[in-house]
Design an enzyme around this catalytic site. Structure first.
Site, mmCIF file in Angstrom:
data_model
loop_
_atom_site.group_PDB
_atom_site.id
_atom_site.type_symbol
_atom_site.label_atom_id
_atom_site.label_comp_id
_atom_site.label_asym_id
_atom_site.label_seq_id
_atom_site.Cartn_x
_atom_site.Cartn_y
_atom_site.Cartn_z
ATOM 1 N N ASP A 1 0.835 -1.195 0.000
ATOM 2 C CA ASP A 1 0.000 0.000 0.000
ATOM 3 C C ASP A 1 0.874 1.250 0.000
ATOM 4 O OD1 ASP A 1 -1.914 1.992 0.479
ATOM 5 O OD2 ASP A 1 -3.057 0.714 1.834
ATOM 6 N N HIS B 1 -0.456 4.526 0.058
ATOM 7 C CA HIS B 1 -1.265 5.688 0.440
ATOM 8 C C HIS B 1 -0.574 6.481 1.543
ATOM 9 C CE1 HIS B 1 -4.313 3.215 -1.600
ATOM 10 N NE2 HIS B 1 -4.837 4.384 -1.928
#
Length: 135
Positions: free
Chosen positions: A14, A16
């Site tokens: 991930d 983000h």
């Protein structure tokens, strides 16, 4: 354990970063010593940072839906590394699709996470819980 030191990061593949930065700033402003390991972080990076800094808690963020897979076995790895009793928190969009939150919550609690937050949880909630749990 230093109950003011927290390891923060985004687990797995991930990337983000925005929410991670917001958490970092907010937790720092609340008086915590935040060790932010950033994005794309495997479990081992969280654990190693917690050992190196004598952290009292690990906060795992995941927004791409694979948090359940990425977090499996983390409590056991913490225990094996000598981090028995470290507080584990997880939050974000931690599973794929629209699943029943009570089921998701139970699965993460069964994996050994102390606090499990659904999407949209305010940072104030996490700060309150950290202060309560680490006091």
């Amino acid at each position: 354990m230093d109950n003011k030191t927290i390891v923060l990061g985004v687990i797995g593949s991930d990337c983000h970063a925005v929410g991670n930065k917001i958490l970092d700033y907010s937790l720092t402003d609340a008086g915590f010593n935040v060790v932010n390991i950033g994005v794309l972080s495997p479990q081992e990076d969280f654990i190693n940072a917690a050992i190196e800094t004598n952290a009292g808690a690990i906060l795992v963020s995941s927004l791409y839906g694979q948090g359940e897979i990425d977090c499996r076995g983390m409590r056991e790895k913490c225990d094996e590394a000598g981090l028995e009793g470290i507080r584990l928190y997880v939050g974000g969009n931690i599973v794929v699709g629209k699943q029943n939150w009570n089921d998701v919550y139970k699965r993460f609690k069964d994996m050994g996470f102390d606090r499990v937050y659904p999407p949209g949880t305010s940072v104030e909630t996490a700060i309150h819980d950290l202060k309560e749990d680490l006091n």
